[in-house]
Design a protein around this motif. Structure first.
Motif, short mmCIF file in Angstrom:
data_model
loop_
_atom_site.label_atom_id
_atom_site.label_comp_id
_atom_site.label_asym_id
_atom_site.label_seq_id
_atom_site.Cartn_x
_atom_site.Cartn_y
_atom_site.Cartn_z
N MET A 100 34.54 30.87 44.94
CA MET A 100 33.79 31.93 45.60
C MET A 100 32.56 32.22 44.75
SD MET A 100 35.44 35.61 46.71
CE MET A 100 36.69 34.82 47.71
N SER A 101 31.53 32.81 45.34
CA SER A 101 30.36 33.21 44.57
C SER A 101 30.10 34.69 44.77
CB SER A 101 29.12 32.41 45.00
OG SER A 101 29.24 31.06 44.60
N ALA A 102 29.65 35.35 43.69
CA ALA A 102 29.35 36.79 43.75
C ALA A 102 27.85 37.00 43.54
CB ALA A 102 30.14 37.53 42.67
N GLU A 103 27.26 37.84 44.36
CA GLU A 103 25.84 38.17 44.21
C GLU A 103 25.67 39.06 42.99
OE1 GLU A 103 22.21 40.00 44.33
OE2 GLU A 103 23.75 41.22 45.30
N THR A 104 24.67 38.79 42.15
CA THR A 104 24.58 39.43 40.83
C THR A 104 23.54 40.55 40.72
OG1 THR A 104 22.95 37.86 39.93
CG2 THR A 104 25.29 37.28 39.73
N GLY A 105 22.86 40.90 41.82
CA GLY A 105 21.79 41.90 41.74
C GLY A 105 22.24 43.21 41.13
N ALA A 106 23.37 43.76 41.61
CA ALA A 106 23.86 45.04 41.10
C ALA A 106 24.31 44.91 39.65
CB ALA A 106 25.01 45.54 41.97
N ALA A 107 24.94 43.78 39.31
CA ALA A 107 25.39 43.56 37.93
C ALA A 107 24.19 43.46 36.99
CB ALA A 107 26.24 42.30 37.84
N ASP A 108 23.13 42.78 37.43
CA ASP A 108 21.92 42.67 36.61
C ASP A 108 21.34 44.05 36.30
OD1 ASP A 108 22.09 39.90 36.61
OD2 ASP A 108 20.80 39.69 38.38
N THR A 109 21.29 44.90 37.31
CA THR A 109 20.77 46.26 37.12
C THR A 109 21.68 47.07 36.21
OG1 THR A 109 19.74 46.21 39.32
CG2 THR A 109 20.11 48.37 38.33
N PRO A 156 28.88 31.52 40.51
CA PRO A 156 30.06 30.80 41.01
C PRO A 156 31.30 31.19 40.21
CG PRO A 156 28.23 29.30 40.51
CD PRO A 156 27.92 30.60 39.86
N LEU A 157 32.38 31.46 40.93
CA LEU A 157 33.66 31.81 40.32
C LEU A 157 34.71 30.83 40.82
CD1 LEU A 157 33.55 35.66 41.02
CD2 LEU A 157 32.87 34.50 38.90
N ASP A 158 35.44 30.21 39.89
CA ASP A 158 36.51 29.29 40.25
C ASP A 158 37.82 29.77 39.62
OD1 ASP A 158 35.18 26.99 41.71
OD2 ASP A 158 33.93 27.10 39.92
N LEU A 159 38.70 30.24 40.45
CA LEU A 159 40.00 30.76 40.01
C LEU A 159 41.04 29.65 40.14
CD1 LEU A 159 41.80 33.27 39.22
CD2 LEU A 159 42.19 33.54 41.68
N ASP A 190 50.20 32.25 45.79
CA ASP A 190 49.81 31.45 46.95
C ASP A 190 48.34 31.70 47.29
OD1 ASP A 190 49.66 33.87 48.37
OD2 ASP A 190 51.66 33.63 49.24
N GLY A 191 47.86 31.00 48.31
CA GLY A 191 46.45 31.07 48.65
C GLY A 191 45.97 32.44 49.07
N ALA A 192 46.78 33.15 49.84
CA ALA A 192 46.37 34.49 50.30
C ALA A 192 46.24 35.46 49.14
CB ALA A 192 47.38 35.01 51.32
N LEU A 193 47.20 35.40 48.20
CA LEU A 193 47.15 36.29 47.03
C LEU A 193 45.97 35.94 46.14
CD1 LEU A 193 48.41 38.52 45.35
CD2 LEU A 193 49.91 36.82 44.31
N ALA A 194 45.72 34.65 45.94
CA ALA A 194 44.59 34.23 45.11
C ALA A 194 43.27 34.69 45.74
CB ALA A 194 44.60 32.72 44.94
N ALA A 195 43.15 34.55 47.05
CA ALA A 195 41.93 34.96 47.74
C ALA A 195 41.72 36.47 47.62
CB ALA A 195 41.99 34.54 49.21
N SER A 196 42.81 37.23 47.73
CA SER A 196 42.72 38.68 47.61
C SER A 196 42.26 39.09 46.21
CB SER A 196 44.08 39.32 47.92
OG SER A 196 44.45 39.07 49.26
N TYR A 197 42.84 38.44 45.20
CA TYR A 197 42.47 38.74 43.82
C TYR A 197 40.99 38.41 43.57
CZ TYR A 197 42.43 38.57 38.71
OH TYR A 197 42.11 38.79 37.38
N LEU A 198 40.57 37.23 44.01
CA LEU A 198 39.20 36.81 43.76
C LEU A 198 38.20 37.68 44.51
CD1 LEU A 198 37.69 34.76 42.08
CD2 LEU A 198 37.88 33.13 43.96
N ASN A 199 38.56 38.11 45.71
CA ASN A 199 37.70 39.04 46.45
C ASN A 199 37.59 40.38 45.73
OD1 ASN A 199 36.38 38.29 49.01
ND2 ASN A 199 38.42 37.51 49.53
N GLU A 200 38.68 40.82 45.07
CA GLU A 200 38.65 42.06 44.31
C GLU A 200 37.70 41.93 43.11
OE1 GLU A 200 40.29 46.07 43.76
OE2 GLU A 200 40.28 44.62 45.42
N VAL A 201 37.77 40.82 42.41
CA VAL A 201 36.86 40.58 41.28
C VAL A 201 35.42 40.53 41.77
CG1 VAL A 201 36.18 38.90 39.51
CG2 VAL A 201 38.61 39.37 39.91
N LYS A 202 35.18 39.82 42.84
CA LYS A 202 33.84 39.73 43.44
C LYS A 202 33.32 41.12 43.82
CE LYS A 202 31.88 38.22 47.90
NZ LYS A 202 30.60 37.57 47.61
#
Length: 228
Positions: free
Chosen positions: A32-41, A194-197, A205-217
Motif C-alpha cells: 500500500m502507499s501513503a500520501e505524505t503531505g500531512a506528515a511532511d508538514t 510505499p509500505l510493504d507489510l 490473514d489477508g483481511a486482518l493484514a489489510a486492516s492493520y496496514l490501512n490503520e498505519v496509512k
C-alpha cells in the motif's frame, strides 16, 4: 582465484536468524502507499518547534508510533508463536533495522505507544548511535515485538523484508515517489510512501493484514491523531 569468507560474529547470527525465519513463517506481502503531505508538514512543524533542543523528527518516528498504536488495536501484530501457542505481549516494543559496519542490527524502543514524540526522538537517536558504535545493551536488542526496516534512503522502490523471529510481522518502507492525481477537477502533484507489510499467514490473514496496514496509512496521512 576464489577465496572463502567464514561467517562469524554478527553475520553468523543474522545468517541463522534469517534461515530460521524463512523455514518457519509462511509469509505473505501486502502493499500500500501513503500520501505524505500531512506528515511532511507535521515533521517540519515539530523540528522547527524543537530546534533549540536538538531534537529532529523524521518519517521513522511517525512510522514507529503509527505501528505501535495500530498494534494496540490489532493485537496479533504484537504477538509471537511459542510452542504452538500465540503469545500476545503486554508491551509494544518497536524494532528499527540499523545498518552498521559489522552488519544489520535491530535494536528496539520499549513501550512506543506510551511515549511522546520528544521522548521517542531521543530514544531512537540513542539506539541508532549505540548500534553504529557497537555500544548497545542486551536489553536494547532483545524484547522487540514488531520491526520496521526503511530502505527509502537507498533508493529502493519496493522490497519484501524477512520477518524478525519470533515476531509475526515486519514493515518495509521504500523510497517516496511523486505522481499526478486528480482531485476536485484539478491535477495535483503529491508524494507517496510505499509500505510493504510482511505477515505470518499462520495467524494473520489477508483481511486482518489489510486492516492493520490501512490503520498505519491513516495515521501517516493524519499524524495529528498520533498525539491523542
Amino acid at each position: 582465484m576464489s577465496r572463502t569468507i567464514k561467517i562469524t560474529g554478527m553475520a553468523e547470527i543474522m545468517y541463522q536468524r534469517m534461515e530460521e525465519s524463512w523455514q518457519t513463517s509462511p509469509r505473505v506481502t501486502y502493499s500500500m502507499s501513503a500520501e505524505t503531505g500531512a506528515a511532511d508538514t507535521f515533521i517540519k512543524g515539530f523540528n522547527e518547534a524543537h530546534a533549540h533542543e536538538n531534537l529532529k523528527m523524521n518519517y521513522n518516528h511517525i512510522l514507529m508510533k503509527a505501528c505501535a498504536l495500530a498494534s494496540k488495536k490489532y493485537e496479533l501484530f504484537n504477538s509471537s508463536i511459542e510452542s504452538g501457542e500465540i503469545v500476545v505481549h503486554d508491551e509494544i516494543n518497536i524494532g528499527l533495522a540499523v545498518a552498521t559496519e559489522k552488519g544489520l542490527l535491530v535494536p528496539n524502543v520499549k513501550k512506543v505507544d506510551q511515549r511522546g514524540f520528544e521522548e521517542l526522538c531521543e530514544e531512537v537517536s540513542r539506539i541508532i548511535g549505540g548500534a553504529r558504535a557497537m555500544g548497545l545493551s542486551y536489553d536494547d536488542i532483545c524484547g522487540g515485538t514488531f520491526t520496521i526496516t526503511n530502505l527509502g534512503m537507498y533508493g529502493i522502490e519496493r522490497f519484501t523484508p524477512i520477518i524478525n523471529q519470533p515476531e509475526v510481522a515486519i514493515l518495509g518502507v521504500s523510497r517516496i515517489y511523486e505522481k499526478l492525481v486528480m482531485e476536485g477537477g484539478e491535477i495535483l502533484q503529491k508524494r507517496y510512501m510505499p509500505l510493504d507489510l510482511v505477515a505470518d499467514h499462520r495467524i494473520i490473514d489477508g483481511a486482518l493484514a489489510a486492516s492493520y496496514l490501512n490503520e498505519v496509512k491513516g495515521f501517516l496521512e493524519a499524524p495529528e491523531r498520533l498525539m491523542d
